[in-house]
Enzyme design. Structure first.
Site, mmCIF file in Angstrom:
data_model
loop_
_atom_site.group_PDB
_atom_site.id
_atom_site.type_symbol
_atom_site.label_atom_id
_atom_site.label_comp_id
_atom_site.label_asym_id
_atom_site.label_seq_id
_atom_site.Cartn_x
_atom_site.Cartn_y
_atom_site.Cartn_z
ATOM 1 N N ASP B 53 -1.538 15.348 24.934
ATOM 2 C CA ASP B 53 -1.107 14.607 23.739
ATOM 3 C C ASP B 53 -1.360 15.404 22.464
ATOM 4 O O ASP B 53 -2.166 16.331 22.439
ATOM 5 C CB ASP B 53 -1.941 13.324 23.565
ATOM 6 N N TYR B 111 -10.789 17.038 33.250
ATOM 7 C CA TYR B 111 -10.800 16.792 31.808
ATOM 8 C C TYR B 111 -12.232 16.535 31.358
ATOM 9 O O TYR B 111 -13.021 15.933 32.098
ATOM 10 C CB TYR B 111 -9.979 15.546 31.467
#
Lengths: 248, 248
Positions: B53, B111
């Protein structure tokens, strides 16, 4: 009168250094004094442990000040942090003994200098290290650092003018290499104007072979600034800690 | 045709995310494609392991592409790094076996999410962590994380629309607290749109007591996005690693 002591971290990138100056309000001292005076409801003058140059950072700068009114230290610390910009942060705020002075009472300081040796600078530390993509002989740098330790006249390693006393003591210089990152750590009783940056620049010249390790002894004795290396850029330099008692 | 693979780090702060888009040229994919096409003297299309994003960072994004001409990998990596801005860096550039595809060949991803719990954000990591100055119950967060592990339909934890397959496997969630910094590490076969950020936001709600740990199981089963927590801000999130073989 009450005496207070602050430990302060700052990202020096957008400031004109620590020290109050004419013609700018972008110094860390001025910004803190302004907010602190507001909170104390009186004009407060703070004394830093020393100046840091434009662009130099601090993990632990120290400052002290005297004020008539007794302060609730933890409340003032929090209020001050709310008022200060994101790149200045008060880590500790405590009452200090009468007579304590952040500069005069200091007995030693530790500075760290970060060098990024990679072909392209790391994207996350590029603001906080000097990008120097060269092959470096760390053993030669450590050898040169030995000559710098001890009590010396560091005239060759300062850009300061008209200073009476250019004798300083370097207790220790550590040079660590972690992958492609070099960290130089300097412990001393005090450092002259640009001294850590010129020491770093000179040691990097030793690292690349441009200056022989033993030449550093001659540079010291020459008391000639032109013999030493370039001042490494401000953005790689951090004032790490100020000592008020001898290190253990 | 030759197939190449790149490992890329980026500071996502000033980008509109990884993926090519209309109406902007500020995506990481577009910037790399432009410079790589120039170097390869042909129009190159790169495939990332997945989108990140707007504002999300990467320690190790992976991308692949096919090109007619054989490339000198190390030379191209260096040239590309010279052309790319300071906040994008190619860490590795290697030839890959025929058929390798950064997204399709990926079997897992890691992540990391950074949370700064201090009353004021750390001045040096403020761009790369979420400032959340709250008391946190880490044990409760770890308990909640246990319910999230395994194979589940993660419909409640995505803002994606019209996705056929919302089943994913989370292999591991680690929650470490180092002083006032919280690091959440997620290992899984893949993550849906906003999934890591919503998982993090939900776990932070558990940490503050707003959501009970065992409620997380219900949230999963509800398949209702409104039951889960807020998406934690992009700036704390890093794509750490992409796996092409099962982790050992």
């Amino acid at each position: 009168m009450y005496t207070y002591r602050m430990r302060i971290a700052y990202d020096g990138t957008r400031y004109r250094g620590w020290q109050k100056q004419k013609n700018t309000d972008q110094t860390i001292q001025m910004i803190i004094e302004k907010e602190l005076s507001h909170l104390c409801e009186s004009s407060v003058v703070i004394s830093g442990s020393g100046r840091t140059d434009s662009g130099v950072h601090a993990f632990g700068q120290e400052a002290s000040f005297r004020v008539k009114k007794e302060l609730e230290t933890e409340r003032v610390r929090k209020e001050l942090n709310k008022k200060l910009p994101d790149d200045i942060r008060v880590l500790a705020f405590t009452e200090a003994p009468e007579g304590f002075h952040a500069r005069k009472s200091a007995v030693g300081k530790c500075y760290e200098y970060y060098v990024d040796l990679q072909d392209k600078a790391d994207v996350f530390s590029r603001r906080y290290s000097y990008h120097f993509p060269r092959k470096i002989d760390v053993a030669a740098m450590r050898e040169a650092a030995e000559y710098l330790k001890g009590i010396h006249d560091f005239s060759s390693f300062t850009d300061g003018k008209d200073i009476d006393d250019t004798v300083r003591t370097i207790e220790e210089i550590q040079i660590q290499k972690e992958k492609e990152r070099l960290i130089l750590t300097f412990y001393g009783d005090g450092f002259l104007y640009h001294m850590v940056r010129i020491l770093t620049g000179t040691l990097l010249c030793v690292g690349t072979g441009q200056i022989a390790p033993e030449k550093v002894k001659e540079i010291l004795l020459s008391k000639d600034r032109r013999q030493a290396g370039f001042p490494a850029p401000a953005k790689g330099l951090f004032l790490k800690e100020v000592y008020y008692e001898e290190r253990g």
